[in-house]
Design a protein around this motif. Structure first.
Motif, PDB file in Angstrom:
ATOM      1  N   LEU A  75       0.822  -1.221   0.000  1.00  0.00           N
ATOM      2  CA  LEU A  75       0.000   0.000   0.000  1.00  0.00           C
ATOM      3  C   LEU A  75       0.863   1.281   0.000  1.00  0.00           C
ATOM      4  N   PRO A  76       1.932   1.331   0.802  1.00  0.00           N
ATOM      5  CA  PRO A  76       2.747   2.555   0.748  1.00  0.00           C
ATOM      6  C   PRO A  76       3.307   2.821  -0.650  1.00  0.00           C
ATOM      7  N   GLN A  77       3.723   1.786  -1.346  1.00  0.00           N
ATOM      8  CA  GLN A  77       4.239   1.979  -2.717  1.00  0.00           C
ATOM      9  C   GLN A  77       3.133   2.440  -3.659  1.00  0.00           C
ATOM     10  N   ALA A  78       1.929   1.855  -3.472  1.00  0.00           N
ATOM     11  CA  ALA A  78       0.794   2.223  -4.325  1.00  0.00           C
ATOM     12  C   ALA A  78       0.435   3.686  -4.112  1.00  0.00           C
ATOM     13  N   GLU A  79       0.676   4.145  -2.881  1.00  0.00           N
ATOM     14  CA  GLU A  79       0.306   5.511  -2.513  1.00  0.00           C
ATOM     15  C   GLU A  79       1.420   6.525  -2.788  1.00  0.00           C
ATOM     16  N   ASP A  80       2.500   6.047  -3.367  1.00  0.00           N
ATOM     17  CA  ASP A  80       3.616   6.923  -3.695  1.00  0.00           C
ATOM     18  C   ASP A  80       3.137   8.105  -4.560  1.00  0.00           C
ATOM     19  N   ARG A  81       3.587   9.282  -4.203  1.00  0.00           N
ATOM     20  CA  ARG A  81       3.057  10.485  -4.844  1.00  0.00           C
ATOM     21  C   ARG A  81       3.250  10.478  -6.365  1.00  0.00           C
ATOM     22  N   GLN A  82       4.437  10.045  -6.785  1.00  0.00           N
ATOM     23  CA  GLN A  82       4.723  10.036  -8.227  1.00  0.00           C
ATOM     24  C   GLN A  82       3.770   9.100  -8.978  1.00  0.00           C
ATOM     25  N   ARG A  83       3.527   7.953  -8.342  1.00  0.00           N
ATOM     26  CA  ARG A  83       2.627   6.981  -8.970  1.00  0.00           C
ATOM     27  C   ARG A  83       1.218   7.566  -9.083  1.00  0.00           C
ATOM     28  N   LEU A  84       0.773   8.200  -7.991  1.00  0.00           N
ATOM     29  CA  LEU A  84      -0.574   8.783  -8.006  1.00  0.00           C
ATOM     30  C   LEU A  84      -0.683   9.855  -9.092  1.00  0.00           C
ATOM     31  N   THR A  85       0.368  10.643  -9.232  1.00  0.00           N
ATOM     32  CA  THR A  85       0.350  11.685 -10.263  1.00  0.00           C
ATOM     33  C   THR A  85       0.259  11.048 -11.651  1.00  0.00           C
ATOM     34  N   ALA A  86       1.008   9.948 -11.845  1.00  0.00           N
ATOM     35  CA  ALA A  86       1.001   9.304 -13.160  1.00  0.00           C
ATOM     36  C   ALA A  86      -0.378   8.726 -13.483  1.00  0.00           C
ATOM     37  N   ILE A  87      -1.029   8.082 -12.515  1.00  0.00           N
ATOM     38  CA  ILE A  87      -2.372   7.534 -12.800  1.00  0.00           C
ATOM     39  C   ILE A  87      -3.350   8.663 -13.069  1.00  0.00           C
ATOM     40  N   LYS A  88      -3.199   9.702 -12.266  1.00  0.00           N
ATOM     41  CA  LYS A  88      -4.080  10.868 -12.403  1.00  0.00           C
ATOM     42  C   LYS A  88      -3.998  11.405 -13.831  1.00  0.00           C
ATOM     43  N   GLU A  89      -2.779  11.503 -14.330  1.00  0.00           N
ATOM     44  CA  GLU A  89      -2.616  12.016 -15.706  1.00  0.00           C
ATOM     45  C   GLU A  89      -3.215  11.051 -16.706  1.00  0.00           C
ATOM     46  N   LYS A  90      -2.952   9.758 -16.472  1.00  0.00           N
ATOM     47  CA  LYS A  90      -3.426   8.732 -17.412  1.00  0.00           C
ATOM     48  C   LYS A  90      -4.954   8.750 -17.504  1.00  0.00           C
ATOM     49  N   LEU A  91      -5.600   8.918 -16.369  1.00  0.00           N
ATOM     50  CA  LEU A  91      -7.063   8.812 -16.351  1.00  0.00           C
ATOM     51  C   LEU A  91      -7.764  10.162 -16.339  1.00  0.00           C
ATOM     52  N   GLY A  92      -7.001  11.198 -16.312  1.00  0.00           N
ATOM     53  CA  GLY A  92      -7.598  12.534 -16.300  1.00  0.00           C
ATOM     54  C   GLY A  92      -8.435  12.774 -15.057  1.00  0.00           C
ATOM     55  N   LEU A  93      -7.940  12.317 -13.902  1.00  0.00           N
ATOM     56  CA  LEU A  93      -8.666  12.654 -12.670  1.00  0.00           C
ATOM     57  C   LEU A  93      -7.693  12.947 -11.549  1.00  0.00           C
ATOM     58  N   SER A  94      -8.215  13.546 -10.521  1.00  0.00           N
ATOM     59  CA  SER A  94      -7.326  13.906  -9.441  1.00  0.00           C
ATOM     60  C   SER A  94      -7.647  12.998  -8.258  1.00  0.00           C
ATOM     61  N   LEU A  95      -6.773  11.996  -8.065  1.00  0.00           N
ATOM     62  CA  LEU A  95      -7.020  11.001  -7.022  1.00  0.00           C
ATOM     63  C   LEU A  95      -7.053  11.659  -5.649  1.00  0.00           C
ATOM     64  N   GLY A  96      -8.033  11.247  -4.842  1.00  0.00           N
ATOM     65  CA  GLY A  96      -8.120  11.823  -3.510  1.00  0.00           C
ATOM     66  C   GLY A  96      -9.019  13.059  -3.503  1.00  0.00           C
ATOM     67  N   LYS A  97      -9.263  13.631  -4.705  1.00  0.00           N
ATOM     68  CA  LYS A  97     -10.120  14.824  -4.762  1.00  0.00           C
ATOM     69  C   LYS A  97     -11.365  14.536  -5.590  1.00  0.00           C
ATOM     70  N   GLU A  98     -11.132  14.131  -6.842  1.00  0.00           N
ATOM     71  CA  GLU A  98     -12.292  13.883  -7.701  1.00  0.00           C
ATOM     72  C   GLU A  98     -12.883  12.512  -7.393  1.00  0.00           C
ATOM     73  N   LYS A  99     -14.195  12.462  -7.334  1.00  0.00           N
ATOM     74  CA  LYS A  99     -14.843  11.191  -7.001  1.00  0.00           C
ATOM     75  C   LYS A  99     -14.987  10.324  -8.242  1.00  0.00           C
ATOM     76  N   TYR A 100     -14.886   9.021  -8.036  1.00  0.00           N
ATOM     77  CA  TYR A 100     -15.078   8.096  -9.156  1.00  0.00           C
ATOM     78  C   TYR A 100     -15.479   6.716  -8.632  1.00  0.00           C
ATOM     79  N   VAL A 101     -16.055   5.944  -9.541  1.00  0.00           N
ATOM     80  CA  VAL A 101     -16.430   4.556  -9.244  1.00  0.00           C
ATOM     81  C   VAL A 101     -15.502   3.660 -10.052  1.00  0.00           C
ATOM     82  N   LEU A 102     -15.008   2.591  -9.427  1.00  0.00           N
ATOM     83  CA  LEU A 102     -14.124   1.649 -10.104  1.00  0.00           C
ATOM     84  C   LEU A 102     -14.899   0.349 -10.358  1.00  0.00           C
TER      85      LEU A 102
END
Ligand code: UD1
Length: 371
Positions: A181-208
């Protein structure tokens, strides 16, 4: 030196085997051999998991690939028999409930090699599910049965399995989740997914969403009904749907226009990206087994599109709810959760990140006794 063969084949096996291999490696008396059956073979269904979970490269790759259940099981059995005859292991460890699990168990049992089953005792009581057949047969053949929760012990005892073969160890998937979980929560990783999916993790709501069960995706009418319902939900909230190859094949076969929906379809994700997305989701809609458990641990609401579950503790204690194949109910429950009415849950006993350590200790003492 005692030899242990681990058999993995499909995506949900990898996160279960990784912590067990690691825990057993602490005992230098054991030689471990990792066999990959090749049931899953795509880059993003297999290799990425080996890398992210820190699994060693398989010592043997049987390369069976996709085919009918009978053919896949038979091919694994034929190739795995050669491996077992050559290696003569003291124990074969199998994981979960996929075709690779039952195939390897049949081979080991016929060659009188002891079998350990990790994630034993789970039952959906629905024999139309291929996994239920795999679970029933594997548990009858296994010599050491490692259960994730008390209901597993009860099911096994009811089926006449001797109490001394059953060990309640907790959930090995959670060992992996806690570690990574700490690796998954790594800031760089979160930024990369955010860019890939066009959302802001932790802020914008979404359903998976993940769906791949034959009962949901192989039946065209059901599949299209589910998609229509998801489109309704996607009118209110961003909906991210990593597509399992089975589901993608089905939809492609229907000339489905992926772009025309409000749903964000993406390729299957690796372990870390998917974990990060689960952690921050407002809601997860799934028919997977493991995701029911992971959302319970993460305390994220989960709606399971199945009539039953082999993991009832995620419903009785966790954040999971079964909606069956009732699309009106799915919609109602989803909108209810989006409106802020979350079911609260707690983490089941022994889902503490130490299940694999308990397994290793039990294996040490069982194999020591045999000396
Ligand atoms: C298998 C497991 C299921 C598990 C799921 C997780 C059985 C009976 N089922 O189902 O319990 O929840 O894995 O993913 O063992 N395919 C690819 N690339 C791959 C793998 C599969 O394209 O790397 C396609 C093939 O067309 C194949 C189909 O997906 O026919 C289904 O694969 P298969 O392994 O037979 O079953 P899953 O549905 O993945």
């Amino acid at each position: 030196m005692k030899k242990i063969i681990h058999v993995v084949g499909a995506r949900p096996n990898f996160m279960k085997a990784a912590p067990v291999l690691d825990a057993i490696s602490k005992n230098k008396q054991f030689k471990q051999i990792l066999v990959h059956t090749g049931q899953h073979y795509d880059e993003n269904m297999s290799r990425v998991f080996f890398e992210e979970l820190g699994l060693p490269r398989p010592d043997v790759d049987l390369g069976v690939g996709s085919c009918s259940h009978a053919e896949q099981t038979a091919k694994i059995m034929m190739s795995f028999e050669d491996v077992v005859l050559k290696q003569r292991p003291d124990l074969v460890l199998v994981y979960g409930d996929v075709n690779s699990t039952v195939a390897a168990s049949l081979v080991a049992a016929k060659l009188n090699i002891p079998i350990g089953h990790v994630e034993a005792g789970l039952r959906s009581f629905d024999r139309t599910m291929p996994e239920e057949i795999n679970r029933l047969v594997t548990d009858q053949l296994a010599d050491i049965l490692f259960t994730p929760s008390k209901d597993g012990d009860e099911n096994l005892l009811r089926e006449g399995i001797a109490r001394e073969k059953i060990f309640l160890v907790g959930n090995v998937m959670i060992d992996t989740l806690k570690r990574l979980l700490p690796q998954a929560e790594d800031r760089q990783r979160l930024t990369a997914i955010k860019e890939k999916l066009g959302l802001s993790l932790g802020k914008e709501k979404y359903v998976l969403v993940t769906l791949h069960r034959p009962s949901n995706v192989d039946d065209t009418k059901m599949l299209l009904e589910i998609i229509r319902t998801l489109e309704n939900i996607a009118e209110q909230i961003k909906l991210i749907f990593p597509l399992h190859p089975r589901t993608r094949h089905r939809l492609t076969g229907l000339d489905f226009d992926f772009q025309a929906t409000g749903i964000t379809f993406i390729e299957p994700l690796g372990y870390l990206d998917f974990l990060a997305l689960q952690k921050h989701a407002t809601l997860v809609i799934t028919d997977s087994g493991g995701i029911q458990e992971e959302t319970t641990y993460l305390q994220v609401p989960c709606l399971t599109v199945r009539k039953n579950t082999e993991r009832p503790i995620t419903v009785t204690m966790g954040t999971n709810k079964l909606v069956g194949q009732d699309m009106e109910l799915l919609k109602r429950e989803a909108f209810n959760i989006l409106a802020g009415n979350k079911k609260s849950g707690s983490i089941p006993p022994l889902w503490d990140g130490r299940a694999s350590k308990r397994i290793a200790e039990i294996i040490n003492s069982v194999l020591e006794e045999e000396k």
